[in-house]
Design a protein around this motif. Structure first.
Motif, mmCIF file in Angstrom:
data_model
loop_
_atom_site.group_PDB
_atom_site.id
_atom_site.type_symbol
_atom_site.label_atom_id
_atom_site.label_comp_id
_atom_site.label_asym_id
_atom_site.label_seq_id
_atom_site.Cartn_x
_atom_site.Cartn_y
_atom_site.Cartn_z
ATOM 1 N N ARG A 102 38.746 30.517 28.913
ATOM 2 C CA ARG A 102 36.969 30.385 29.389
ATOM 3 C C ARG A 102 36.969 31.004 30.607
ATOM 4 N N LEU A 103 35.963 31.581 30.975
ATOM 5 C CA LEU A 103 35.841 32.479 32.277
ATOM 6 C C LEU A 103 34.541 32.150 32.882
ATOM 7 N N ARG A 104 34.523 31.615 34.233
ATOM 8 C CA ARG A 104 33.574 31.607 34.746
ATOM 9 C C ARG A 104 33.285 32.546 36.229
ATOM 10 N N LEU A 105 32.200 33.104 36.344
ATOM 11 C CA LEU A 105 31.775 33.976 37.380
ATOM 12 C C LEU A 105 30.608 33.473 38.264
ATOM 13 N N ALA A 106 31.085 33.344 39.466
ATOM 14 C CA ALA A 106 30.051 32.644 40.264
ATOM 15 C C ALA A 106 29.747 33.719 41.718
ATOM 16 N N ASP A 107 28.525 34.251 41.816
ATOM 17 C CA ASP A 107 28.203 34.812 43.091
ATOM 18 C C ASP A 107 27.288 33.918 44.120
ATOM 19 N N VAL A 108 27.675 33.093 44.732
ATOM 20 C CA VAL A 108 26.894 32.001 45.223
ATOM 21 C C VAL A 108 26.989 31.870 46.824
ATOM 22 N N GLU A 109 26.147 31.387 47.344
ATOM 23 C CA GLU A 109 25.985 30.890 48.910
ATOM 24 C C GLU A 109 25.444 29.480 48.943
ATOM 25 N N ASP A 110 26.483 28.683 49.774
ATOM 26 C CA ASP A 110 26.279 27.371 49.897
ATOM 27 C C ASP A 110 24.814 27.115 50.901
ATOM 28 N N ARG A 111 24.013 26.177 50.705
ATOM 29 C CA ARG A 111 22.615 26.161 51.298
ATOM 30 C C ARG A 111 22.917 24.847 52.084
ATOM 31 N N TYR A 112 24.010 24.098 51.945
ATOM 32 C CA TYR A 112 24.580 22.883 52.891
ATOM 33 C C TYR A 112 25.999 22.816 52.916
ATOM 34 N N ASP A 113 26.435 22.169 54.098
ATOM 35 C CA ASP A 113 27.742 21.540 54.196
ATOM 36 C C ASP A 113 27.884 20.734 52.987
ATOM 37 N N MET A 114 28.951 20.912 52.208
ATOM 38 C CA MET A 114 29.220 19.800 51.124
ATOM 39 C C MET A 114 30.581 19.968 50.699
ATOM 40 N N VAL A 115 30.867 18.926 50.085
ATOM 41 C CA VAL A 115 32.250 18.732 49.373
ATOM 42 C C VAL A 115 31.969 18.412 48.239
ATOM 43 N N THR A 116 32.732 19.240 47.183
ATOM 44 C CA THR A 116 32.408 19.000 45.706
ATOM 45 C C THR A 116 33.835 18.354 45.083
ATOM 46 N N ARG A 117 33.932 17.288 44.464
ATOM 47 C CA ARG A 117 35.020 16.503 43.840
ATOM 48 C C ARG A 117 35.123 16.499 42.361
ATOM 49 N N ALA A 118 36.127 16.906 41.926
ATOM 50 C CA ALA A 118 36.024 16.688 40.422
ATOM 51 C C ALA A 118 37.403 16.369 39.752
ATOM 52 N N GLU A 119 37.637 16.171 38.436
ATOM 53 C CA GLU A 119 38.963 15.923 38.019
ATOM 54 C C GLU A 119 38.954 17.453 36.941
ATOM 55 N N LEU A 120 40.082 18.024 37.071
ATOM 56 C CA LEU A 120 40.446 19.208 36.549
ATOM 57 C C LEU A 120 41.438 18.698 35.003
ATOM 58 N N PRO A 121 41.148 19.156 33.776
ATOM 59 C CA PRO A 121 42.204 18.727 32.747
ATOM 60 C C PRO A 121 43.183 19.778 32.878
ATOM 61 N N ALA A 122 44.238 19.087 32.011
ATOM 62 C CA ALA A 122 45.805 19.840 31.992
ATOM 63 C C ALA A 122 45.426 21.270 31.842
ATOM 64 N N GLY A 123 46.287 22.058 32.393
ATOM 65 C CA GLY A 123 46.075 23.642 31.608
ATOM 66 C C GLY A 123 46.675 24.596 33.051
ATOM 67 N N VAL A 124 46.025 25.804 32.860
ATOM 68 C CA VAL A 124 46.129 26.724 33.801
ATOM 69 C C VAL A 124 44.858 27.333 34.415
ATOM 70 N N LYS A 125 44.749 27.328 35.820
ATOM 71 C CA LYS A 125 43.677 27.850 36.384
ATOM 72 C C LYS A 125 44.167 29.294 37.225
ATOM 73 N N ILE A 126 43.482 30.356 36.674
ATOM 74 C CA ILE A 126 43.621 31.341 37.619
ATOM 75 C C ILE A 126 42.436 31.857 38.445
ATOM 76 N N ALA A 127 42.370 31.921 39.587
ATOM 77 C CA ALA A 127 41.278 32.013 40.560
ATOM 78 C C ALA A 127 41.346 33.483 41.172
ATOM 79 N N LEU A 128 40.224 34.157 41.400
ATOM 80 C CA LEU A 128 40.178 35.127 42.037
ATOM 81 C C LEU A 128 39.014 35.549 42.871
ATOM 82 N N VAL A 129 39.109 35.563 44.149
ATOM 83 C CA VAL A 129 37.763 35.651 45.023
ATOM 84 C C VAL A 129 37.896 37.126 45.450
ATOM 85 N N ILE A 130 37.001 37.861 45.111
ATOM 86 C CA ILE A 130 36.783 39.292 45.401
ATOM 87 C C ILE A 130 35.760 39.652 46.733
ATOM 88 N N ASP A 131 35.052 38.713 47.171
ATOM 89 C CA ASP A 131 34.245 38.592 48.386
ATOM 90 C C ASP A 131 34.019 37.217 49.001
#
Length: 340
Positions: A62-91
């Motif tokens: 699965r691939l997720r693309l996000a081009d976003v700006e935060d509107r508030y100071d915030m902390v997002t918490r979650a649980e990730l399932p087992a596997g591998v995550k490959i992250a790339l931040v180009i800007d």
């Protein structure tokens, strides 16, 4: 492989504002038990401004693309399932934590990408600041996909983070995905383009992992999120780190404990880990304070003591330099706003 003509790929948000419900819908296949903490949020306004898209490319890929700006100071918490995550931040920049491993990614950070090995379900935290922007691609590889392609998960239950940066060609392809296609309706050709990019991204990240492993073996270390040393003196050093005892010691004291001169320890450490001993020890001390603030909600003064700082002000200064936020901003609050 998912058929192009009947794919579920490219479910996304074209709205300029992304609210809590939409954010949860877009993340439901990637995370569990998502919670957003945003003290200034009114519970109704959009949390993010921009666009986000999620694509099912193959079973377990699965691939997720996000081009976003935060509107508030915030902390997002979650649980990730087992596997591998490959992250790339180009800007922009992203500050995230996988378990107890905190990384900053982006053109101005130490690296733009990270490969994260998650042997089991792991906590995830994203730290957002009002006005902060990021263009991010997250590739999620499920255990079954990894097994089919000869990449078994690690079995020691440790979260492992390997930094990497894309080749110029992959960087251009990533930019093109955002510039040309993120805000238009998906089509079969775009699905194939995303699939090709995802496989190229995985190939480069795993190649970096293999190269680092070979280099580490030659230098007397076993590659990993923090390379595991084969030198017994460095093993004694890591035992001091894991116990927390190192927070009370100067570098000279640490060298005496492991039976080396300070200059020899510093050279050996850099050869094995690729960074200075002082930088490593400072980060580990601050991560101890961060974990206490985030998980236990201790005071800033108590976190400073746990991290080995005699001055809360000095701790706060070093903390902000490392994590981009004040200790109080990341301290667990008594209540949280659910994104449900």
């Amino acid at each position: 492989m998912t058929g192009v003509g009947r794919t579920r790929a490219d479910r996304g948000s074209e709205e300029r504002g992304i609210g809590a419900r939409e954010l949860r819908r877009l993340s439901t296949s990637l995370v569990r038990r998502q919670v957003v903490e945003a003290p200034g949020w009114d519970s109704h306004s959009p949390l993010l401004r921009g666009t986000m898209r999620f694509a099912d490319l193959q079973p377990g890929l699965r691939l997720r693309l996000a081009d976003v700006e935060d509107r508030y100071d915030m902390v997002t918490r979650a649980e990730l399932p087992a596997g591998v995550k490959i992250a790339l931040v180009i800007d922009g920049e992203a500050r995230v934590s996988y378990g107890d491993q905190t990384v900053a990614l982006g053109p101005s950070a130490p690296s733009t990408g990270a490969l994260v090995n998650l042997p089991e379900a792991t906590s995830f935290v994203r730290q957002g600041r009002a006005g902060g922007h990021e263009r991010t691609l997250i590739l999620s590889l499920a255990p079954d996909w990894l097994s089919r392609h000869g990449y078994p998960l690690a079995t020691d239950r440790r979260v492992r983070v390997t930094r990497w940066s894309p080749s110029p060609g992959l960087q251009r392809l990533a930019t093109r995905l955002f510039d040309a296609r993120l805000t238009v309706a998906p089509d079969p050709a775009h699905h194939l383009q995303l699939s090709g990019f995802a496989l190229a991204m995985a190939g480069e990240a795993f190649t970096t992992l293999s190269e680092q492993a070979e280099k580490a073996e030659r230098g007397g270390c076993i590659a990993g999120e923090e390379r595991r040393p084969t030198d017994r003196r460095l093993q004694r050093l890591m035992a001091l780190v894991d116990s927390g005892e190192v927070h009370r010691l100067s570098q000279e004291d640490v060298a005496r404990h492991v039976g080396m001169s300070l200059s020899s320890l510093q050279r050996r450490f850099r050869a094995c880990y690729g960074e200075s001993l002082g930088r490593f020890l400072r980060r580990r001390r601050l991560e101890t304070g961060l974990a206490a603030l985030r998980n236990e909600g201790v005071s800033v003064e108590a976190a400073a003591i746990l991290a080995g700082y005699s001055s809360a002000a000095n701790f706060a200064t070093a903390f902000k330099r490392e994590f981009g936020a004040r200790p109080g901003d990341l301290r667990r609050k008594p209540t949280a706003v659910s994104s449900a």
